[in-house]
Scaffold this active site. Sequence first.
Site, PDB file in Angstrom:
ATOM      1  N   HIS A  99      52.396  11.603  -0.154  1.00 24.24           N
ATOM      2  CA  HIS A  99      53.270  11.857  -1.306  1.00 24.24           C
ATOM      3  C   HIS A  99      52.475  12.395  -2.478  1.00 24.24           C
ATOM      4  CE1 HIS A  99      51.827   7.691  -1.496  1.00 24.24           C
ATOM      5  NE2 HIS A  99      51.831   7.818  -2.815  1.00 24.24           N
ATOM      6  N   HIS A 101      52.452  12.432  -6.687  1.00 28.58           N
ATOM      7  CA  HIS A 101      52.963  11.830  -7.918  1.00 28.58           C
ATOM      8  C   HIS A 101      53.072  12.952  -8.958  1.00 28.58           C
ATOM      9  CE1 HIS A 101      51.741   7.520  -7.065  1.00 28.58           C
ATOM     10  NE2 HIS A 101      50.953   8.138  -6.208  1.00 28.58           N
TER      11      HIS A 101
HETATM   12  P1  5GP Z   1      50.062   5.502  -3.940  1.00 28.29           P
HETATM   13  O1  5GP Z   1      49.247   4.380  -4.510  1.00 28.29           O
HETATM   14  O2  5GP Z   1      50.213   5.317  -2.453  1.00 28.29           O
HETATM   15  O3  5GP Z   1      49.542   6.861  -4.291  1.00 28.29           O
HETATM   16  O4  5GP Z   1      51.477   5.412  -4.640  1.00 28.29           O
HETATM   17  C1  5GP Z   1      52.561   4.729  -4.092  1.00 28.29           C
HETATM   18  C2  5GP Z   1      53.638   4.732  -5.149  1.00 28.29           C
HETATM   19  O5  5GP Z   1      54.838   4.341  -4.531  1.00 28.29           O
HETATM   20  C3  5GP Z   1      53.388   3.752  -6.304  1.00 28.29           C
HETATM   21  O6  5GP Z   1      53.370   4.469  -7.528  1.00 28.29           O
HETATM   22  C4  5GP Z   1      54.541   2.774  -6.207  1.00 28.29           C
HETATM   23  O7  5GP Z   1      55.040   2.354  -7.466  1.00 28.29           O
HETATM   24  C5  5GP Z   1      55.573   3.565  -5.430  1.00 28.29           C
HETATM   25  N1  5GP Z   1      56.466   2.735  -4.626  1.00 28.29           N
HETATM   26  C6  5GP Z   1      56.112   1.709  -3.811  1.00 28.29           C
HETATM   27  N2  5GP Z   1      57.195   1.190  -3.216  1.00 28.29           N
HETATM   28  C7  5GP Z   1      58.255   1.911  -3.655  1.00 28.29           C
HETATM   29  C8  5GP Z   1      59.662   1.824  -3.393  1.00 28.29           C
HETATM   30  O8  5GP Z   1      60.156   0.998  -2.633  1.00 28.29           O
HETATM   31  N3  5GP Z   1      60.443   2.735  -4.035  1.00 28.29           N
HETATM   32  C9  5GP Z   1      59.932   3.661  -4.887  1.00 28.29           C
HETATM   33  N4  5GP Z   1      60.811   4.477  -5.475  1.00 28.29           N
HETATM   34  N5  5GP Z   1      58.618   3.749  -5.152  1.00 28.29           N
HETATM   35  C10 5GP Z   1      57.791   2.885  -4.548  1.00 28.29           C
END
Ligand code: 5GP
Length: 140
Positions: A99, A101
């Site tokens: 993903h 951001h």
């Molecule tokens: P990463 O640390 O993997 O780059 O980011 C994962 C992101 O996913 C985090 O910013 C977290 O807040 C978001 N996230 C985790 N679980 C969920 C969820 O159930 N729904 C949504 N909309 N975002 C999520």
Amino acid sequence: MSDCIFCNIIAGELPCHEVYRDEQLLCFMDIAPAGRGHCLIVPLDHHADIFGLPQEQLLAVQRFAARLAPLLKHYCAADGIGVHQLNGAAAGQTVFHYHLHLIPAYQGQSLQLHGRDAGAADELAATAAALRGLLLEEGC
Ligand code: 5GP
Ligand code: ZN
């Protein structure tokens, strides 16, 4: 991937505040935003990270990021938009479905990738609705 949060969101088994969806990707509001307007863009197919992501999906996600970024910048009256992407726990990745951001940034404010608390549902819904409207106006 039944144990992947983002696959569950894509399948409609978990809710999200959707901004945009097409045959390749889904964009929705981050549930614990680092700041107002924090969006995520995910390919519909499950790939943990950049190491195995087919180029076509990488490009689709990037293309949509380039489309959304100016609308998000305008809507949030931001000075810039951070487009961030983490690969592997060592890099800080916490959800292992590739993903991007998109995070509005402001002059003089420190950058943060992860929020601490869940965002207010009404604000996430309002932002998602506004961005959907801006994308429609743009003819996406
Ligand atoms: P990463 O640390 O993997 O780059 O980011 C994962 C992101 O996913 C985090 O910013 C977290 O807040 C978001 N996230 C985790 N679980 C969920 C969820 O159930 N729904 C949504 N909309 N975002 C999520
Ligand atoms: Zn997944």
